[in-house]
Scaffold this motif. Structure first.
Motif, mmCIF file in Angstrom:
data_model
loop_
_atom_site.group_PDB
_atom_site.id
_atom_site.type_symbol
_atom_site.label_atom_id
_atom_site.label_comp_id
_atom_site.label_asym_id
_atom_site.label_seq_id
_atom_site.Cartn_x
_atom_site.Cartn_y
_atom_site.Cartn_z
ATOM 1 N N ALA A 80 0.833 -1.206 0.000
ATOM 2 C CA ALA A 80 0.000 0.000 0.000
ATOM 3 C C ALA A 80 0.865 1.253 0.000
ATOM 4 O O ALA A 80 0.626 2.190 -0.766
ATOM 5 C CB ALA A 80 -0.931 -0.008 1.212
ATOM 6 N N ARG A 81 1.886 1.261 0.847
ATOM 7 C CA ARG A 81 2.765 2.442 0.944
ATOM 8 C C ARG A 81 3.524 2.672 -0.355
ATOM 9 O O ARG A 81 3.616 3.787 -0.860
ATOM 10 C CB ARG A 81 3.750 2.297 2.110
ATOM 11 C CG ARG A 81 4.650 3.520 2.297
ATOM 12 C CD ARG A 81 5.661 3.299 3.408
ATOM 13 N NE ARG A 81 6.497 2.142 3.229
ATOM 14 C CZ ARG A 81 7.540 2.066 2.396
ATOM 15 N NH1 ARG A 81 7.877 3.103 1.648
ATOM 16 N NH2 ARG A 81 8.266 0.963 2.320
ATOM 17 N N GLN A 82 4.051 1.626 -0.922
ATOM 18 C CA GLN A 82 4.847 1.765 -2.144
ATOM 19 C C GLN A 82 4.011 2.161 -3.355
ATOM 20 O O GLN A 82 4.531 2.747 -4.300
ATOM 21 C CB GLN A 82 5.618 0.474 -2.421
ATOM 22 C CG GLN A 82 6.719 0.245 -1.413
ATOM 23 C CD GLN A 82 7.439 -1.085 -1.593
ATOM 24 O OE1 GLN A 82 6.944 -1.996 -2.257
ATOM 25 N NE2 GLN A 82 8.615 -1.193 -1.005
ATOM 26 N N ALA A 83 2.719 1.866 -3.319
ATOM 27 C CA ALA A 83 1.847 2.220 -4.436
ATOM 28 C C ALA A 83 1.384 3.676 -4.373
ATOM 29 O O ALA A 83 0.845 4.192 -5.348
ATOM 30 C CB ALA A 83 0.624 1.298 -4.461
ATOM 31 N N ALA A 84 1.621 4.342 -3.255
ATOM 32 C CA ALA A 84 1.176 5.727 -3.085
ATOM 33 C C ALA A 84 2.263 6.691 -3.569
ATOM 34 O O ALA A 84 3.448 6.432 -3.402
ATOM 35 C CB ALA A 84 0.845 5.992 -1.626
ATOM 36 N N PRO A 85 1.854 7.822 -4.131
ATOM 37 C CA PRO A 85 2.809 8.741 -4.747
ATOM 38 C C PRO A 85 3.542 9.697 -3.795
ATOM 39 O O PRO A 85 4.559 10.260 -4.167
ATOM 40 C CB PRO A 85 1.944 9.540 -5.723
ATOM 41 C CG PRO A 85 0.587 9.537 -5.090
ATOM 42 C CD PRO A 85 0.470 8.214 -4.384
ATOM 43 N N ALA A 86 3.016 9.907 -2.589
ATOM 44 C CA ALA A 86 3.607 10.900 -1.686
ATOM 45 C C ALA A 86 3.296 10.523 -0.243
ATOM 46 O O ALA A 86 2.453 9.666 0.014
ATOM 47 C CB ALA A 86 3.043 12.287 -2.021
ATOM 48 N N PRO A 87 3.952 11.184 0.726
ATOM 49 C CA PRO A 87 3.758 10.834 2.141
ATOM 50 C C PRO A 87 2.305 10.853 2.631
ATOM 51 O O PRO A 87 1.867 9.906 3.266
ATOM 52 C CB PRO A 87 4.601 11.864 2.878
ATOM 53 C CG PRO A 87 5.679 12.225 1.916
ATOM 54 C CD PRO A 87 5.010 12.181 0.561
ATOM 55 N N GLY A 88 1.552 11.889 2.348
ATOM 56 C CA GLY A 88 0.151 11.943 2.795
ATOM 57 C C GLY A 88 -0.673 10.803 2.236
ATOM 58 O O GLY A 88 -1.309 10.055 2.985
ATOM 59 N N PRO A 89 -0.671 10.627 0.907
ATOM 60 C CA PRO A 89 -1.392 9.489 0.335
ATOM 61 C C PRO A 89 -0.839 8.134 0.804
ATOM 62 O O PRO A 89 -1.587 7.168 0.942
ATOM 63 C CB PRO A 89 -1.202 9.663 -1.171
ATOM 64 C CG PRO A 89 -0.987 11.134 -1.351
ATOM 65 C CD PRO A 89 -0.222 11.564 -0.121
ATOM 66 N N ALA A 90 0.459 8.062 1.062
ATOM 67 C CA ALA A 90 1.045 6.805 1.559
ATOM 68 C C ALA A 90 0.481 6.475 2.933
ATOM 69 O O ALA A 90 0.122 5.327 3.200
ATOM 70 C CB ALA A 90 2.565 6.897 1.604
ATOM 71 N N ALA A 139 7.797 4.733 7.803
ATOM 72 C CA ALA A 139 8.231 5.142 6.462
ATOM 73 C C ALA A 139 7.271 6.127 5.794
ATOM 74 O O ALA A 139 7.628 6.743 4.791
ATOM 75 C CB ALA A 139 8.408 3.908 5.580
ATOM 76 N N CYS A 140 6.104 6.307 6.356
ATOM 77 C CA CYS A 140 5.135 7.272 5.808
ATOM 78 C C CYS A 140 5.484 8.710 6.186
ATOM 79 O O CYS A 140 4.853 9.646 5.695
ATOM 80 C CB CYS A 140 3.728 6.952 6.308
ATOM 81 S SG CYS A 140 3.056 5.422 5.637
ATOM 82 N N PHE A 141 6.453 8.878 7.065
ATOM 83 C CA PHE A 141 6.819 10.211 7.546
ATOM 84 C C PHE A 141 8.225 10.575 7.095
ATOM 85 O O PHE A 141 9.063 9.711 6.868
ATOM 86 C CB PHE A 141 6.701 10.266 9.078
ATOM 87 C CG PHE A 141 5.304 9.976 9.551
ATOM 88 C CD1 PHE A 141 4.338 10.965 9.525
ATOM 89 C CD2 PHE A 141 4.944 8.715 9.975
ATOM 90 C CE1 PHE A 141 3.034 10.702 9.923
ATOM 91 C CE2 PHE A 141 3.650 8.428 10.379
ATOM 92 C CZ PHE A 141 2.693 9.425 10.351
ATOM 93 N N ASP A 142 8.475 11.847 6.983
ATOM 94 C CA ASP A 142 9.758 12.386 6.534
ATOM 95 C C ASP A 142 10.895 11.842 7.399
ATOM 96 O O ASP A 142 10.841 11.938 8.624
ATOM 97 C CB ASP A 142 9.703 13.915 6.620
ATOM 98 C CG ASP A 142 10.974 14.595 6.158
ATOM 99 O OD1 ASP A 142 11.923 13.896 5.737
ATOM 100 O OD2 ASP A 142 11.027 15.833 6.213
ATOM 101 N N PRO A 143 11.940 11.282 6.774
ATOM 102 C CA PRO A 143 13.068 10.752 7.541
ATOM 103 C C PRO A 143 13.736 11.802 8.432
ATOM 104 O O PRO A 143 14.362 11.464 9.429
ATOM 105 C CB PRO A 143 14.045 10.249 6.476
ATOM 106 C CG PRO A 143 13.224 10.047 5.266
ATOM 107 C CD PRO A 143 12.093 11.038 5.338
#
Length: 191
Positions: A80-90, A139-143
């Motif tokens: 799901a995370r890898q299929a999303a284009p950006a952090p919010g959608p991820a 991983a959905c949040f900025d490193p």
């Protein structure tokens, strides 16, 4: 031809997984209260002592089922995370995948989060599949976000609350999309 010890080890591993799979199937069809060592021994066609040579009771069987579940959940969250284009959608995709997993596999979710096990979260003994699930939230949040693990814990906690409260009918299922929208909107950009 492989040595006898290798064959025995393969047979033991197969028997071990067969017990786990049977426990999960029985829990999914009849509930965890139906999962007893006697019933499992009948299903896998081995004696109870053989079962006890693999697991020291029902809690150990539940923990083994839970570990399999965490591996499945981690794969779902990663996809799901890898299929999303950006952090919010991820984050939204990961939240949706988590809630879908919980609703589609209620007995497995119970083993993972509700029933007693000796699985440890947030410790040096945390099994890799549990850590992999948590890492997908992180991983959905900025490193560069020093608090991203804390925010990931809050998201996971909120999703677990939504899952348990929805399943018990304590909150209306009709508002689930709004709950997730609020969660993602508030936390996706948390510093």
């Amino acid at each position: 031809m492989p040595p006898v010890s290798e064959r025995r080890e393969r047979e033991r591993a197969h028997r071990h997984q067969m017990i786990i799979d049977s426990a999960r199937e029985l829990a999914e069809t009849e509930g965890w209260e139906a999962v007893t060592t006697r019933r499992l021994a009948e299903r896998v066609e081995y004696s109870q002592p053989v079962l006890y040579s693999h697991f020291h009771g029902k809690d150990a069987i539940v923990a083994a089922v839970a570990l399999d579940g965490f591996a499945e959940l981690a794969a779902d969250l990663r996809g799901a995370r890898q299929a999303a284009p950006a952090p919010g959608p991820a984050l939204r995709a990961v939240c949706d995948a988590y809630l879908r997993f919980a609703s589609e596999r209620p007995a497995l979710y119970q083993a993972m989060f509700v029933l007693p096990t000796d699985l440890r979260f947030a410790s040096a003994e945390t099994p890799a599949p549990l850590r992999a699930c948590f890492d997908e939230f992180v991983a959905c949040f900025d490193p560069g976000n020093e608090r991203r693990e804390l925010v990931a814990e809050v998201v996971w906690s909120a999703l677990h609350g939504i899952t348990v409260l929805s399943a018990s009918g304590r909150i209306p299922a009709a508002w689930q999309e709004e709950r997730v929208d609020l969660l993602v909107t508030r936390l996706a950009r948390t510093p």
